[in-house]
Design an enzyme around this catalytic site. Structure first.
Site, PDB file in Angstrom:
ATOM      1  N   CYS A 198      86.828  75.219  28.815  1.00 44.47           N
ATOM      2  CA  CYS A 198      85.914  74.534  28.259  1.00 44.47           C
ATOM      3  C   CYS A 198      85.109  73.534  28.986  1.00 44.47           C
ATOM      4  O   CYS A 198      83.952  72.650  28.761  1.00 44.47           O
ATOM      5  CB  CYS A 198      86.657  73.466  27.396  1.00 44.47           C
ATOM      6  SG  CYS A 198      87.912  72.390  28.174  1.00 44.47           S
TER       7      CYS A 198
ATOM      8  N   ASP B  26      39.673  61.907  -7.210  1.00 50.38           N
ATOM      9  CA  ASP B  26      38.631  61.796  -6.287  1.00 50.38           C
ATOM     10  C   ASP B  26      38.654  60.446  -5.649  1.00 50.38           C
ATOM     11  O   ASP B  26      38.942  59.458  -6.321  1.00 50.38           O
ATOM     12  CB  ASP B  26      37.277  62.285  -6.593  1.00 50.38           C
ATOM     13  CG  ASP B  26      37.236  64.038  -6.825  1.00 50.38           C
ATOM     14  OD1 ASP B  26      38.059  64.646  -6.298  1.00 50.38           O
ATOM     15  OD2 ASP B  26      36.467  64.466  -7.636  1.00 50.38           O
TER      16      ASP B  26
ATOM     17  N   CYS C 204      92.832  74.071  30.921  1.00 51.79           N
ATOM     18  CA  CYS C 204      93.365  72.846  30.384  1.00 51.79           C
ATOM     19  C   CYS C 204      94.448  73.050  29.435  1.00 51.79           C
ATOM     20  O   CYS C 204      94.429  73.876  28.563  1.00 51.79           O
ATOM     21  CB  CYS C 204      92.340  72.028  29.988  1.00 51.79           C
ATOM     22  SG  CYS C 204      91.455  72.326  28.476  1.00 51.79           S
TER      23      CYS C 204
ATOM     24  N   CYS D 145      88.378  72.321  33.640  1.00 43.32           N
ATOM     25  CA  CYS D 145      88.804  73.316  33.048  1.00 43.32           C
ATOM     26  C   CYS D 145      88.035  74.418  33.147  1.00 43.32           C
ATOM     27  O   CYS D 145      86.859  74.426  33.127  1.00 43.32           O
ATOM     28  CB  CYS D 145      89.058  73.218  31.286  1.00 43.32           C
ATOM     29  SG  CYS D 145      89.773  74.708  30.284  1.00 43.32           S
TER      30      CYS D 145
ATOM     31  N   CYS E 175      92.871  73.924  25.846  1.00 48.60           N
ATOM     32  CA  CYS E 175      92.483  75.403  25.719  1.00 48.60           C
ATOM     33  C   CYS E 175      93.670  76.430  25.548  1.00 48.60           C
ATOM     34  O   CYS E 175      93.451  77.500  25.106  1.00 48.60           O
ATOM     35  CB  CYS E 175      91.601  75.661  27.022  1.00 48.60           C
ATOM     36  SG  CYS E 175      89.962  75.020  26.552  1.00 48.60           S
TER      37      CYS E 175
END
Length: 529
Positions: free
Chosen positions: A112, A344, A21, A109, A24
């Site tokens: 990716c 306590d 793509c 792609c 990328c």
């Protein structure tokens, strides 16, 4: 302005032809400024095609493999939407089996797997924001986190080796860290879109987190060859469903030799048939901390739920009386209670009270004024006559450390009603008033031995003041080092605490009532209540 130059054209053409793509391609061409990544995807495709066109003809790229099926592109937008929902398949092809990128948005792609395609678009961001809105959180900023499939690192590594080899032919080099990381590019694109849609800034320090987990089952096995090449990198972990975590994969990629990687994984990576899918969109708010001091007026109320062998002994506790109100108002999932020591079940806590802090886990409401907190304190105090709360306030996680510091270092004062077996006069107890900084050795009391390790602890009785009542009763006012077992100092615990009141008076002593009068920890800060 298009970010690629003439020198980038061979690499861009190579990557584009193998199914990569535009975003990328930018990453692998080391485009490290934000604006090109933010352009709409269709505009990027058009500009990239124009950039790669020759003067003679339009760009026609040979398909890496025959098409799976032919797709009618009568309604491109409708088909895009449908495929993004169900995992899109390969794009349309022409009759002589060449891949014509007329509608390359339909191609996932090969690097990716669609992350920098449809998952960067406004439509996806809106979908995430709808989930955020429906979750009902209050927030003034957010951190956006993503979890990508680990095989993306393998595919990026393969693409880097391909580009590195191509650049080497021209005497150029490309380091692994030179390319723009996928998460960085994704952040550049999506953060402004989230800020615009939600009306708040994206801030890495925010306590409110929106997270998206992506998966791509088709390529899950991309990582598996690494386990034979680098077995030491993949160790089973109890809290991990798979050994192929992103960190393990990255570690293996650092170790494997380039020639071994090329033999076992295609460079460039194969084009996938489907897109990634967002399998989880989750919201969570970091813990909020509330602190204050509590008084306990009941001698039949434990600090925390009293459960023995799975059976509840008393119906409520200090912790629950306070926290139930906070959980409701903060709309939190759960809580964790802590305090500066504990008393306590039969011991009252008087004076300024005992410091406590409550961690509220994943609260949905977090915006409170000081007046809101005052009203919350009043609500807690009205709800029960067994406790009262003061100085209620929001604090930071770090500030709670001040409370814990005081557990061993500070002092506490007590009032104890003592019974002695022999008849006494007032003068018989006056010598106790002269005791100053008396060291005592306390072996772990029998009553707490089931939950505390056996040890001998030295504690200091700083001051003693007596008040005579009758020949068998008197009251002790003690100031001691924090962590002193007062009951055992009185009765001796069968000789496990030495010296003790009984041994000092050459008799047998027991404690009938005990009150904590002060816990000398200067935290949280006192408020004007």
């Amino acid at each position: 302005m298009f970010p690629l130059t003439e020198k980038d054209k061979p690499i861009a053409r190579l990557l584009f032809s193998t199914g990569t793509c535009p975003r990328c391609i930018f990453r692998l061409c080391c485009v490290d400024f934000h604006s090109p990544y933010k352009l709409p995807y269709k505009d990027l495709i058009r500009e990239l095609e124009n950039f790669l066109k020759t003067e003679d003809d339009d760009l026609i790229l040979e398909a890496t493999k025959p098409p799976l099926k032919k797709i009618r592109l009568q309604d491109g937008e409708a088909q895009i939407d449908d495929r993004s929902q169900n995992g899109g398949e390969m794009a349309a092809v022409n009759e002589d089996e060449n891949l014509i990128l007329e509608n390359p948005y339909l191609n996932s792609c090969n690097i990716c797997l669609g992350i920098l395609q449809e998952f960067c678009e406004k439509k996806f961001v809106k979908k995430v924001c709808q989930k955020v809105d429906s979750a009902g959180y209050e927030f003034t900023n957010l951190v956006f986190s993503v979890s990508f499939p680990p095989q993306l690192s393998v595919r990026e590594h393969a693409a880097w080796l391909l580009v590195k080899q191509e650049m080497g032919k021209h005497g150029l080099s490309l380091g692994r860290d030179d390319i723009v990381q996928l998460k960085e590019a994704y952040k550049w694109i999506t953060h402004p879109l989230f800020s615009e849609e939600l009306g708040v800034p994206v801030d890495g320090k925010s306590l409110f987190e929106v997270s998206v987990i992506f998966a791509h089952p088709e390529t899950d096995e991309d990582c598996h060859f690494l386990s034979t090449s680098c077995p030491d990198c993949f160790k089973p972990a109890k809290n991990k469903q798979s050994v192929f975590t992103r960190m393990a994969v990255v570690k293996a990629l650092d170790k494997i030799k380039e020639e071994d990687f090329r033999k076992k994984f295609p460079c460039p990576p194969n084009s996938p048939k489907t897109f990634c899918s967002a399998i989880e969109i989750e919201c969570a708010h970091g813990a909020v901390f509330v602190a204050g001091r509590y008084n306990k007026y009941s001698r039949n109320l434990p600090q925390t739920p009293w459960i023995i062998d799975g059976e509840r002994k008393l119906e409520s506790s200090v912790e629950e009386l306070i926290s139930s109100q906070l959980l409701t108002v903060f709309k939190a999932e759960s809580f964790n209670f802590s305090s500066s020591g504990r008393e306590d079940v039969d011991v009252r806590t008087l004076g300024n009270g005992r410091p406590f802090a409550i961690e509220l886990v994943n609260p949905h409401r977090v915006q409170f004024t000081s007046q809101d907190i005052k009203e919350l304190q009043q609500k807690i105090n009205i709800s029960s006559d067994k406790i009262q709360v003061r100085d209620l306030q929001l604090v930071t996680r770090e500030a709670i450390g001040h409370m814990k510091e005081g557990e061993e270092e500070k002092t506490k004062t007590y009032s104890a009603l003592v019974w002695i077996d022999k008849a006494i006069q007032k003068k018989d107890i006056e010598f106790l008033d002269d005791l100053k900084d008396l060291p005592i050795n306390q072996k772990t009391p029998l009553r707490v031995l089931h939950r505390r390790p056996l040890a001998i602890r030295t504690r200091i009785i700083h001051t003693v003041k007596t008040h005579y009542i009758d020949e068998h009763h008197f009251r002790l006012h003690l100031k001691t080092q924090a962590g002193t077992y007062i009951k055992e100092f009185v009765h001796g615990d069968f000789g496990r605490t030495k010296p003790n009141i009984g041994s000092l008076m050459n008799g047998t002593a027991d404690i009938l009532e005990l009150d904590v009068e002060s816990v000398d920890v200067d935290w949280p800060p006192a408020l004007d209540n």
